[in-house]
Design an enzyme around this catalytic site. Sequence first.
Site, mmCIF file in Angstrom:
data_model
loop_
_atom_site.group_PDB
_atom_site.id
_atom_site.type_symbol
_atom_site.label_atom_id
_atom_site.label_comp_id
_atom_site.label_asym_id
_atom_site.label_seq_id
_atom_site.Cartn_x
_atom_site.Cartn_y
_atom_site.Cartn_z
ATOM 1 N N HIS A 6 51.015 37.347 33.843
ATOM 2 C CA HIS A 6 52.072 37.808 34.749
ATOM 3 C C HIS A 6 53.438 37.840 34.088
ATOM 4 C CE1 HIS A 6 49.020 37.170 37.796
ATOM 5 N NE2 HIS A 6 49.810 37.691 38.705
ATOM 6 N N GLU A 29 44.996 49.858 42.074
ATOM 7 C CA GLU A 29 46.041 50.446 41.234
ATOM 8 C C GLU A 29 45.634 51.786 40.635
ATOM 9 O OE1 GLU A 29 45.088 47.271 41.075
ATOM 10 O OE2 GLU A 29 46.891 46.152 41.647
#
Lengths: 323, 324
Positions: free
Chosen positions: A129, A60
Amino acid sequence: MAQITYREALNQALREELERDERVFIMGEEVGYFGGAFKVTDGLLAIFGEKRVRDTPISELTIVGAGIGAAMGGLKPIVELMTINFGLLAMDQIVNNAAKIHYMFGGRAKVPLVIRAPQGGGHQLGAQHSQSLEAYFLHCPGIRVVLPATPADAKGLLKSCIRQDDPVIFLEHESLYGVKGEVPEEEYLVPLGRANVLRNGKDLTLISYSKCVYDSLAAADALENQGIDAEVIDLRSLNPLDMNTVLDSVRKTGKAIVIYEGWYTGGAGAEIVARIQEAAFDHLDAPVERVATLDTPMPYNAKLERAALPSPAKIIQVAEHML
Amino acid sequence: MDIGKDLLLEMYRAMVRIRLFEGKVRDLATANEIPGFVHVSIGEEASAAGVCAALRKTDRITSTHRGHGHLIAKGGRLAEMMAEIYGKRTGYCKGKGGSMHIVDFNLGILGANGIVGAGLPIATGSALAAVIAKRDDVTVCFFGDGASNEGTFHESLNLAAIWKLPVVYVCENNGFGEFTPMQTVTSVKDIAVRAQAYGIPGYVVDGNDVLEVYRYASEAVARARAGEGPTLLECKTYRWEGHVVGEQAFLGSGAYRTEQEINEWKARCPLVRFQKFAAESGKIDAAELKRIEEETAAELDAAVKFARESPLPAPSEVAEDVYV
């Protein structure tokens, strides 16, 4: 007008901008062959090829940094982070580079980078999440923060973000991808920084964005049955932030609740409350309230998760208390 | 590889400009005439000069907190650099960047960066932009030995390798990450061997020999331009000065290197080495080198004068350029 989903609306925006401007390209994890973890980029690889729809490694920090470098190199990259939770790995490039490069280089450089990321809870995915992290980005000057609630806004705002030259964090709520709504057939843009009054009312202002807009509308419907006439505002973006629309409403109703899915403490709603009291203190009939996610990591169990998240019932409860 | 005389003189001029500019910056910082942190690269001039001599104007570089040398070697103007370090409105970044954030896009300089390792993804993305836009420009990423222990180093080399991007990673290994000896925090003796993990070429280069640096850089740049992918060059060198100018004030008893070590490296001065080459090869007259030194001294005097006499930014400029 066509009825399409939020997901389809985003896909259309990407396709149209890839067609319109050859500087636009997409990169991210699973965006090509798999069509995106939430299928937002589905079908784009077949149309535009591997050069412009690029599957990346799970890196990322470097994907976002490469987006910055490509933007400085004259292109208009769209980086998809699989979810904003993984975007935390990219924070250095977002905060120390994307947001600062234009300023610290004296206006000589631009970073026209759009970072798209799903976020939000409600799916029993646990603490890592299920986060809504818009406040982290709102805190940092130099980067736009956009959170569409409706399919029409998802398309029109994303196209506007791609066409402007500031870096953008574009946050899509995971619960909204299947939501349908009317989207114009013809080309259109939704400008950044213009809040949308979705429902007019005179007793109370409900201010929200992203998925919480739907919670606010549901609460307003329920309050109507009790004779309470609530106005509902969708901010659409937090940076730029359209306080004029908010203040016009609050000066009319004298009461406001800010509803957001980030954590209660230090959330975007706290900033909006502060600005309301700075600018409209004399118009307020009650303290401005907040309905937000509890200050806990998101629990896994569905009952606990519902207890943590904002909901129409929680909004109604606060509204009844205020009135 | 036979290197033409014009290019030889260009490389020498770049090294002299770096040496004199950074000596002046050090002196001004010591005298408290300029603010903030300044990191100078005296002793490391050959890597910046040799690499940038292998580049075209449209090629791009990213730099580091110790970035003055890279900018100068890529053609940065001393006056605007000095004005920026003085915090003046006439500086490259209108006084908003400072020593660690100088940029000149017209020269292909994508900016110095105050975060260790942050330039690696940006350089990688710049190389990607060239591929997508069908330009045959190459991007060079300068970074230090410390950055090779950051995640960005590994992620970027992997990404550039799988996409065969036109980028050259130039690690300037000066032996220390701030005050920590490189060998105490790094798993390998030569950072160049890390290239093997990503399936790309990696070379150890004598970073104090501008001619050797130029030869390796030329080959790596040619590979990149031909679409053959990235290369990792490790230029072994040494910084004569501290990590940051003025560090003696807070080092106390924590001396992290010996005078003897510093003196050994000073004996390998890249400028003196070039002067010896010039004399021995008979290619360049000592008077020509002397003229470059004098011209640079005059250029530097003018740069300092420009910086001193330039206006400060007005307070009202503080909120400009946050957004486009």
